[in-house]
Each structure stands twice: as C-alpha cells, then as structure tokens.
Design a protein around this motif. Sequence first.
Motif, mmCIF file in Angstrom:
data_model
loop_
_atom_site.group_PDB
_atom_site.id
_atom_site.type_symbol
_atom_site.label_atom_id
_atom_site.label_comp_id
_atom_site.label_asym_id
_atom_site.label_seq_id
_atom_site.Cartn_x
_atom_site.Cartn_y
_atom_site.Cartn_z
ATOM 1 N N SER A 16 0.847 -1.184 0.000
ATOM 2 C CA SER A 16 0.000 0.000 0.000
ATOM 3 C C SER A 16 0.888 1.240 0.000
ATOM 4 O O SER A 16 1.946 1.269 0.604
ATOM 5 C CB SER A 16 -0.904 -0.004 1.231
ATOM 6 O OG SER A 16 -0.119 0.064 2.391
ATOM 7 N N HIS A 18 1.519 5.310 0.763
ATOM 8 C CA HIS A 18 1.101 6.303 1.732
ATOM 9 C C HIS A 18 1.259 7.682 1.121
ATOM 10 O O HIS A 18 2.284 8.001 0.544
ATOM 11 C CB HIS A 18 1.937 6.198 3.013
ATOM 12 C CG HIS A 18 1.688 4.931 3.756
ATOM 13 N ND1 HIS A 18 0.617 4.757 4.578
ATOM 14 C CD2 HIS A 18 2.351 3.751 3.768
ATOM 15 C CE1 HIS A 18 0.631 3.539 5.076
ATOM 16 N NE2 HIS A 18 1.677 2.902 4.599
ATOM 17 N N ASP A 22 -0.378 10.866 5.655
ATOM 18 C CA ASP A 22 -0.802 9.569 6.173
ATOM 19 C C ASP A 22 0.209 9.111 7.226
ATOM 20 O O ASP A 22 1.391 9.394 7.126
ATOM 21 C CB ASP A 22 -0.871 8.518 5.057
ATOM 22 C CG ASP A 22 -2.084 8.703 4.157
ATOM 23 O OD1 ASP A 22 -2.974 9.493 4.538
ATOM 24 O OD2 ASP A 22 -2.136 8.069 3.105
ATOM 25 N N GLU A 24 2.837 6.826 9.239
ATOM 26 C CA GLU A 24 3.838 5.851 8.793
ATOM 27 C C GLU A 24 3.324 4.441 9.039
ATOM 28 O O GLU A 24 2.579 4.197 9.990
ATOM 29 C CB GLU A 24 5.136 6.054 9.575
ATOM 30 C CG GLU A 24 5.883 7.306 9.216
ATOM 31 C CD GLU A 24 6.544 7.200 7.861
ATOM 32 O OE1 GLU A 24 7.058 6.119 7.513
ATOM 33 O OE2 GLU A 24 6.536 8.208 7.145
ATOM 34 N N PRO A 25 3.716 3.486 8.221
ATOM 35 C CA PRO A 25 3.305 2.107 8.494
ATOM 36 C C PRO A 25 3.973 1.612 9.773
ATOM 37 O O PRO A 25 5.069 2.025 10.108
ATOM 38 C CB PRO A 25 3.810 1.333 7.282
ATOM 39 C CG PRO A 25 4.868 2.171 6.688
ATOM 40 C CD PRO A 25 4.536 3.599 7.031
ATOM 41 N N ARG A 26 3.283 0.767 10.487
ATOM 42 C CA ARG A 26 3.853 0.232 11.719
ATOM 43 C C ARG A 26 4.904 -0.810 11.384
ATOM 44 O O ARG A 26 4.763 -1.568 10.435
ATOM 45 C CB ARG A 26 2.758 -0.369 12.579
ATOM 46 C CG ARG A 26 1.793 0.684 13.038
ATOM 47 C CD ARG A 26 0.772 0.119 13.934
ATOM 48 N NE ARG A 26 -0.154 1.177 14.315
ATOM 49 C CZ ARG A 26 -1.042 1.067 15.260
ATOM 50 N NH1 ARG A 26 -1.138 -0.044 15.939
ATOM 51 N NH2 ARG A 26 -1.826 2.061 15.535
ATOM 52 N N LYS A 27 5.948 -0.822 12.207
ATOM 53 C CA LYS A 27 7.028 -1.780 11.991
ATOM 54 C C LYS A 27 7.100 -2.703 13.196
ATOM 55 O O LYS A 27 6.931 -2.281 14.326
ATOM 56 C CB LYS A 27 8.361 -1.053 11.824
ATOM 57 C CG LYS A 27 8.404 -0.165 10.607
ATOM 58 C CD LYS A 27 9.719 0.546 10.527
ATOM 59 C CE LYS A 27 9.714 1.483 9.334
ATOM 60 N NZ LYS A 27 10.944 2.248 9.242
#
Length: 87
Positions: A16, A18, A22, A24-27
């Motif tokens: 996906s 961003h 938006d 940040e994607p979780r890590k």
Amino acid sequence: MHSADRGAFRAAGGASLHRRGDPEPRKTLLELPEPVPPAPPPPKLPNHPAYQQIMAVFAAADAPLRARQVCEAMDLEITPNTSNTPA
C-alpha cells in the motif's frame, strides 16, 4: 498516483502506498533497542568564596558583563593593560 492506479497496484500484489499526511506504516521490532546510557552528573561547582561573589555579581546583573565590570562591582583594583604597549 491516482486512486485507480493505487487500486491496480495493490491488486497486482504491491504494497500500500502512503500519501503525504498519512501515518507511517507500523514496523515490528525484532529486538529491543539498546538502552540509552544515563546522563552524566552535572559538573561540581567550586565552593570558594570568590566564586560565590562572582556568581552573585552575575545574578544581580541585568545584562552580560565584561571582566572589568565584574571587578568594578566587586570593588577590585583595575590594573592597566600593558600587554599591547611597545617595549
């Protein structure tokens, strides 16, 4: 990239995307980071009476002071500067 393009990208197996703003994607953390070392203790200040007098002069001042002004505030003798006079 338009929303239709993003849908096609995801349908093709892409990650996906961003947009700006938006989150940040979780890590996933595989291990914990090293602990931060404690801050060093503050330096020990001199306990000499002259130091206390000098600090009192600075505390009473409402602007930065030059060495001459500190000496005048402490009623110390001002000696002439002879380092710049020709020999």
